[in-house]
Design a protein around this motif. Structure first.
Motif, short mmCIF file in Angstrom:
data_model
loop_
_atom_site.label_atom_id
_atom_site.label_comp_id
_atom_site.label_asym_id
_atom_site.label_seq_id
_atom_site.Cartn_x
_atom_site.Cartn_y
_atom_site.Cartn_z
N CYS A 82 0.99 -1.33 0.13
CA CYS A 82 -0.21 0.25 0.00
C CYS A 82 0.98 1.40 -0.40
O CYS A 82 0.91 1.79 -1.05
N MET A 83 1.78 1.43 0.94
CA MET A 83 3.06 2.23 0.63
C MET A 83 3.56 2.68 -0.16
O MET A 83 3.62 3.81 -0.65
N PHE A 142 -4.30 4.82 3.79
CA PHE A 142 -3.44 5.20 3.29
C PHE A 142 -2.80 5.34 2.25
O PHE A 142 -1.19 5.68 1.66
N MET A 143 -3.91 5.30 1.09
CA MET A 143 -3.09 4.85 0.11
C MET A 143 -3.20 6.43 -0.45
O MET A 143 -1.99 7.19 -1.69
N VAL A 156 -7.04 2.86 -8.16
CA VAL A 156 -6.60 2.99 -9.46
C VAL A 156 -5.32 4.06 -10.08
O VAL A 156 -4.81 4.48 -10.25
N MET A 157 -5.80 5.72 -9.18
CA MET A 157 -5.40 6.65 -9.30
C MET A 157 -3.97 6.70 -9.02
O MET A 157 -2.89 7.21 -9.24
N THR A 158 -3.74 6.25 -7.40
CA THR A 158 -2.64 6.48 -7.01
C THR A 158 -1.59 5.45 -7.14
O THR A 158 -0.55 5.45 -6.99
N GLY A 193 -2.74 9.50 -11.71
CA GLY A 193 -1.69 8.81 -11.47
C GLY A 193 -1.76 9.63 -10.17
O GLY A 193 -2.94 10.62 -9.58
N GLY A 194 -0.49 9.77 -9.14
CA GLY A 194 -0.14 10.23 -7.77
C GLY A 194 -0.02 11.94 -8.16
O GLY A 194 0.11 12.17 -9.32
#
Length: 483
Positions: free
Chosen positions: A217-218, A245-246, A313-315, A342-343
C-alpha cells in the motif's frame, strides 16, 4: 581496471551498480528470516543473497570517477533498476517460476506496479510472498534514494542520481545536502508504513498480512497475499484503512515534512494536493452515482467500492476490493480515466502525475487567451511561483513520449493476438505502474496468459514508466553515446 564507452565512464557505472547490488543482497536477509520463522526452505534466499553479494563485490572492483556527469547518473539509475529486477527474480526461480515470468514479477515489485503472473498466489511460500511485497516497498520510495541515504560522500553525484530517479517534473529538495533529503523521505516513509501496519493489525489482519499489505500500500504496489486480493477480507474497515493510506502514499512526501517542520497549512495551500484531492473526490462521487443507479448497489456499498477503487487506481496502487472487470462500461470508463492521471509528484504513486495535468491545463488556458490577445505576455504560476518555460516544454515532450510508449505497447500486444481492451489496459497499467486492467488482465485475473514477447514488452513498460520515461529512453538514442 577501467574503460569508457564513448563518453561514458563505464567503470564508474559498474562501481555504482556493484554498491547497489551489495545493498540489495542484504535486503534478502529479511525474507530469509520470514522463511526461517515459518520453517520454510532457506536455500532460495541464501543462494540469492550470495549471488547478489558476490556480483556486487565483483562490480565494485571497477574504479571510476566519483564526480559523475549527467550521462553516468542516467545510466546508473536506469541500469540499477534493471539489475534489481533481474537479481530480485532469483528467489522466484526456486519455486518453479520461469525466468521471464520471474523477472516480470520482480520488475512489477520494484517498480511498485503490482501486476502479477502468479496464477495461484496462495500456493507460494510465505517467504517468497513477503519478498514480493518487500520489493514493492523498497522500490516505492526508490532504491536510488535509499542508496543515497545510506552511502556517504556522494555530493553532487548523489544529486544527479536523485534528479534522474525522482518522480515528477521538478526536484523537491528539502535540505541543502541531498543525502539529508533522502534520509528525511525514507524516515517519513518508514514511520507512516509502521502506522499502517498497526492500523491494519487492529483492523483485523494478522501481523503477516498487515506487513505485506502495508508494504504494498505505502509503495502504491498493490500486491496481496490472496488470490481475491482485498476482497478476501470482506471487511469495510480494512478497505477504509487502506483507502486512507493509499491517499497518503499518493501525495507528495516532501509536503508532509513541510507540514511538520515549516507550515502546518502547507498541505492545503499546495495546488497539486488540492487538485489531487479534487480528482479523487470528484471521480468517487461520479462512480458512486453510477454504481448506485446503473448497477443497483446500496448507497453504502456504492460509496465503499467507488472510493476504494478510484483511490487505488489513481494512486497506481492496484488493490481490488471487488471485481471491477464485471462492472458496466459506464463504471469502467471512470476507472480507466483515472489510470492516466496518477498520484502527485514526490509520491510513491505512478501515472503521469497530477502536477503535469494541472500545468497542461494552465498552459492550454494561456494559449486560448493568446488567440484573443496575441501580444499577451503571461507566465504560468504554480503555488504563486512562475513556472519556467523549459519546465513546461519538458512536460509537453514527456506527455508526447508517454502516450507514444503507451500506443506502441498497445499496438504490439494487439499484433501478438491479445484482444484490444486487454492490450490497451495492460499497456497503460504497466506504464503507469498501476497493476490490474480489464478482461484477461482484470483484478481477479493475472498476466500469465500474455504471450512471452508481450511480457517482455510489459516489463519494459514498467521500467520506462517508473523512471519517468526519459531516464530509460535516452539510453536508446545515438546522441547519448556519441555526443
Amino acid at each position: 581496471m577501467g574503460g569508457r564507452w564513448f563518453l561514458i565512464d563505464n567503470s564508474a557505472v559498474f562501481n555504482a551498480l556493484g554498491k547497489i547490488l551489495f545493498l540489495l543482497a542484504f535486503t534478502m536477509l529479511v525474507p530469509l528470516l520470514v522463511a526461517f520463522y515459518y520453517r520454510e526452505p532457506l536455500v532460495p534466499f541464501i543462494v540469492s543473497f550470495f549471488i547478489t553479494l558476490v556480483s556486487g563485490l565483483l562490480l565494485m572492483r571497477f574504479k571510476g570517477r566519483e564526480d559523475w556527469q549527467q550521462k553516468e547518473a542516467l545510466a546508473i539509475v536506469a541500469l540499477s533498476w534493471l539489475a534489481a529486477a533481474i537479481f530480485g527474480a532469483i528467489p522466484f526461480l526456486f519455486e518453479g517460476v520461469s525466468f521471464i515470468d520471474a523477472v516480470f514479477e520482480s520488475m512489477s515489485g520494484f517498480t511498485s506496479t503490482g501486476s502479477s503472473i502468479l496464477t495461484n498466489i496462495e500456493s507460494y511460500s510465505r517467504g517468497l510472498l513477503f519478498w514480493r511485497s518487500f520489493t514493492a516497498w523498497l522500490g516505492g520510495m526508490g532504491i536510488i534514494v535509499l542508496f543515497i541515504a545510506v552511502l556517504p560522500k556522494l555530493g553532487v553525484a548523489g544529486r544527479q542520481l536523485f534528479r534522474a530517479e525522482a518522480p515528477g517534473p521538478t526536484e523537491d529538495k528539502l535540505k541543502p545536502r541531498i543525502r539529508e533529503t533522502a534520509r528525511i523521505l525514507w524516515t517519513l516513509y518508514i514511520l507512516i508504513s509502521a502506522l499502517e501496519v498497526v492500523a491494519l493489525f487492529l483492523g483485523g489482519m494478522s501481523l503477516y498480512d498487515a506487513l505485506n499489505h502495508s508494504f504494498a500500500c505505502m509503495a502504491c504496489g498493490g500486491f496481496s497475499t490472496y488470490n481475491a486480493g482485498i476482497e478476501a477480507f470482506h471487511s469495510p474497515i480494512i478497505e477504509f484503512i487502506l483507502t486512507f493510506f493509499m491517499f497518503i502514499a499518493g501525495a507528495n512526501f516532501a509536503l508532509y515534512y513541510r507540514v511538520i517542520r515549516v507550515n502546518k497549512f502547507a498541505l492545503f495551500r499546495d495546488e497539486e494536493f488540492k487538485a489531487y484531492s479534487f480528482f479523487i473526490l470528484g471521480f468517487t462521487g461520479l462512480l458512486t452515482l453510477v454504481l448506485f443507479k446503473d448497477m443497483g448497489f446500496s448507497p453504502f456499498n456504492s460509496f465503499r467500492y467507488a472510493i476504494f477503487q478510484i483511490t487505488s487506481v489513481m494512486t497506481a496502487t492496484g488493490f481490488a476490493s471487488t471485481d471491477f472487470n464485471m462492472w458496466k462500461d459506464s463504471a469502467k470508463i471512470l476507472v480507466l480515466s483515472v489510470m492516466f492521471i496518477g498520484g502527485c509528484a514526490g509520491s510513491t504513486g505512478g501515472g503521469m502525475k497530477v502536477v503535469r495535468f494541472l500545468l497542461m491545463l494552465k498552459y492550454a488556458r494561456r494559449e486560448l487567451f493568446k488567440f484573443v490577445h496575441p501580444r499577451l505576455v503571461r507566465s504560468i504560476r504554480l503555488n504563486n511561483k512562475a513556472v519556467p518555460e523549459d519546465i513546461l516544454q519538458s512536460i509537453l515532450s514527456f506527455v508526447v513520449l508517454y502516450i507514444g510508449v503507451f500506443v506502441v505497447g498497445t499496438v504490439l500486444l494487439t499484433l501478438l493476438g491479445v484482444d484490444m481492451v486487454s492490450s490497451v489496459t495492460a499497456s497503460i497499467t504497466t506504464l503507469g505502474n498501476i497493476g490490474p486492467g480489464f478482461n484477461i488482465v482484470g483484478p481477479m485475473a493475472n498476466f500469465e496468459s500474455i504471450p512471452l514477447l508481450g511480457k517482455i514488452i510489459l516489463i519494459s513498460n514498467m521500467w520506462v514508466g517508473r523512471l519517468e520515461v526519459y531516464t530509460v529512453l535516452v539510453l536508446f538514442t545515438r546522441e547519448f553515446w556519441h555526443s
